[in-house]
Design a protein around this motif. Structure first.
Motif, PDB file in Angstrom:
ATOM      1  N   ASP A 141      68.550  -6.952  -0.786  1.00 18.08           N
ATOM      2  CA  ASP A 141      68.161  -7.201   0.601  1.00 18.08           C
ATOM      3  C   ASP A 141      69.347  -7.794   1.346  1.00 18.08           C
ATOM      4  OD1 ASP A 141      67.053  -7.821   2.980  1.00 18.08           O
ATOM      5  OD2 ASP A 141      65.523  -9.181   2.226  1.00 18.08           O
ATOM      6  N   LEU A 192      60.866  -0.611   1.678  1.00 17.17           N
ATOM      7  CA  LEU A 192      61.804  -0.887   0.599  1.00 17.17           C
ATOM      8  C   LEU A 192      61.417  -2.144  -0.177  1.00 17.17           C
ATOM      9  CD1 LEU A 192      65.156   0.032   2.374  1.00 17.17           C
ATOM     10  CD2 LEU A 192      63.589   1.496   1.100  1.00 17.17           C
ATOM     11  N   TYR A 232      67.220  -3.772  -6.556  1.00 12.99           N
ATOM     12  CA  TYR A 232      66.900  -4.007  -5.145  1.00 12.99           C
ATOM     13  C   TYR A 232      67.888  -5.007  -4.555  1.00 12.99           C
ATOM     14  CZ  TYR A 232      64.420  -5.554  -0.946  1.00 12.99           C
ATOM     15  OH  TYR A 232      64.097  -5.871   0.339  1.00 12.99           O
ATOM     16  N   ILE A 239      68.090   0.257  -4.279  1.00 12.33           N
ATOM     17  CA  ILE A 239      67.275   0.196  -3.069  1.00 12.33           C
ATOM     18  C   ILE A 239      67.851  -0.931  -2.209  1.00 12.33           C
ATOM     19  CG2 ILE A 239      64.954  -0.068  -2.128  1.00 12.33           C
ATOM     20  CD1 ILE A 239      65.071   2.230  -4.047  1.00 12.33           C
ATOM     21  N   ARG A 290      58.536  -3.682  -8.788  1.00 15.72           N
ATOM     22  CA  ARG A 290      59.406  -4.053  -9.898  1.00 15.72           C
ATOM     23  C   ARG A 290      59.129  -5.476 -10.354  1.00 15.72           C
ATOM     24  NH1 ARG A 290      64.256  -6.808 -10.688  1.00 15.72           N
ATOM     25  NH2 ARG A 290      65.578  -5.915 -12.356  1.00 15.72           N
ATOM     26  N   ASP A 346      68.030  -2.758   1.699  1.00 10.51           N
ATOM     27  CA  ASP A 346      67.597  -2.892   3.085  1.00 10.51           C
ATOM     28  C   ASP A 346      68.772  -3.305   3.951  1.00 10.51           C
ATOM     29  OD1 ASP A 346      65.948  -2.988   5.289  1.00 10.51           O
ATOM     30  OD2 ASP A 346      65.286  -5.035   4.922  1.00 10.51           O
ATOM     31  N   ALA A 396      60.616  -3.375  -4.420  1.00  8.93           N
ATOM     32  CA  ALA A 396      60.989  -4.627  -5.078  1.00  8.93           C
ATOM     33  C   ALA A 396      59.762  -5.367  -5.589  1.00  8.93           C
ATOM     34  CB  ALA A 396      61.775  -5.513  -4.113  1.00  8.93           C
TER      35      ALA A 396
END
Length: 423
Positions: A202, A61, A200, A318, A68, A320, A65
């Motif tokens: 995290d 994942l 993204y 996306i 991008r 994590d 990022a």
């Protein structure tokens, strides 16, 4: 809309691994969990990645990022800057000298694109972009380096000042990013997809979401704040309201270090957003400070803005460790937002990693929405769709079989023996 993402030679991922959101030729939960792309492709609204700790889920994942980030920033970097996104597999000598490769297939402005590049720490080795109007592939541009020689090929459908874009592209920058910086209209939809559609998050980071600008932006208006509050209330965390205000704080800059050409206000004050929570059953009580709340509540607050943004605009999230510090039923409810066409009419997508196995439920997600990561003895990550194991529709207990090891992607724990000092 994301169709596929592929990565090669990045952190623990040595060989090419490809994650696909193209729906398998089955009819499970078809009306709710599948959305049709403009070219008729059946695309999944969500995908979840399972695997033991250190198996490569986060690296997979994080690669999205990194892709991008390089698209958005490469044209702003100066000549000679290292390409930090190139992180080759470190457990064999051959991989260390090979480039890291990123590729994405996606739909932007109604057109399917295939875009990718390979990079070392020093330079871009290759870059390519194809468009598929009506599923017919057309080259927009391709770039390849052989030693000190770099060649470009341009397709007829790429308009604009191609020679200018090429000559302005530095060895450590992308042609796509450079051309868009020079106002290429033809390539702007591709760049904008990375900038505006791909998101993204995290959530495994210790301070993730604690001052998320997406949520704060929503809280800047009464309507947006109420939406955030309703999401918190739906999660049953006991929050009645959210109070967001701005404080002026003194900056600890010694007078001898100040630039006399700048006004005093540049050093004496700065703005800080303060978030507090009003709890149920405490009318008139002082709101709780952000830091007084549980980690789960803080993360849910920060995640709220991203969820609202993604669902409202039909973006791709996306994430994590999406369920980190959240109750399994809250995670299930979050995923449920994406597979509910009434809540998600624009086809927003969610790709995430988690250890919460309660999602392995054929009444909740399709068999082709689950992915598994494992590490081999060589330390390299492999990514496998659970669908490859041919689970029986509707009757196979996915969670039970996964925990029993039928699909692999489980840790081989030996804690009692290790504690006893046995080999």
């Amino acid at each position: 809309m994301l169709l596929e993402f592929a990565i090669e030679n990045y952190r623990s991922i040595r060989d090419e691994q490809r994650l696909s959101l193209v729906a398998a030729p089955v009819q499970d939960l078809e009306e709710t969990h599948v959305v049709e792309a403009p070219d008729g492709e059946r695309v999944l609204r969500a995908a979840v990645v399972y695997g033991p700790n250190a198996s490569g889920k986060s690296n997979l994942l994080a690669a999205a990022a990194a892709m991008r980030r390089f698209v958005l920033r490469s044209a702003r970097r100066t000549r000679g800057d290292a390409i930090e996104e190139a992180e080759p597999f470190r457990l064999d000598a051959a991989s260390a000298s090979r480039p890291t490769v990123f590729e994405a297939l996606f739909v932007a402005s109604g057109v399917r694109y295939q875009y990718g590049f390979s990079v070392t720490r020093e330079r871009v080795e290759a870059e390519w972009l194809y468009a598929f109007p009506k599923r017919r592939g057309r080259l927009l541009f391709a770039r390849e380096r052989d030693g000190d020689t770099e060649t470009y090929e341009f397709g007829e459908s790429l308009t604009g000042q191609k020679t200018l874009y090429r000559d302005a592209t530095r060895p450590n920058a992308l042609f796509l990013s450079t051309a868009v910086q020079l106002n290429s209209e033809a390539l702007t939809p591709v760049f904008d997809w990375f900038q505006r559609t791909l998101v993204y998050a995290d959530s495994a980071r210790p301070r993730a979401f604690q001052s998320d600008r997406h949520t704060l932006w929503h809280c800047a208006t009464e309507a947006g704040r109420r939406r955030v509050v309703r999401l918190l209330q739906a999660a049953d965390v006991g929050i009645e309201d959210v109070v967001v205000d701005t404080q002026s704080m003194a900056l600890p800059v010694p007078s001898g270090e100040r630039d006399p050409s700048l006004p005093e206000s540049q050093y004496t004050l700065h703005e800080r957003t303060r978030v507090r929570f009003v709890h149920e059953g405490t009318p008139g009580a002082e709101p709780f400070e952000f830091g007084d709340e549980s980690l789960g509540t803080r993360r849910l607050f920060g995640l709220a803005g991203r969820l609202l943004d993604v669902l409202e605009a039909g973006r791709v999230l996306i994430a994590d460790e999406l369920g980190s510090s959240l109750h399994p039923l809250i995670l299930r409810a979050i995923v449920g937002l994406f597979v509910d066409p009434e809540v998600n009419p624009k086809g927003a997508q969610l790709v995430f990693a988690t250890h919460e196995t309660n999602l392995l439920d054929q009444d909740f997600l399709r068999r082709d929405q689950f992915w598994l990561t494992e590490k081999g003895r060589d330390g390299a990550t492999s990514l496998t769709p659970l669908f490859d194991f041919k689970p029986r529709k509707g009757v196979e207990p996915l969670e039970k079989n996964y925990l029993k090891g039928r699909y692999g992607a489980l840790p081989l724990t030996r804690f009692p023996r290790a504690i006893a000092g046995e080999d």
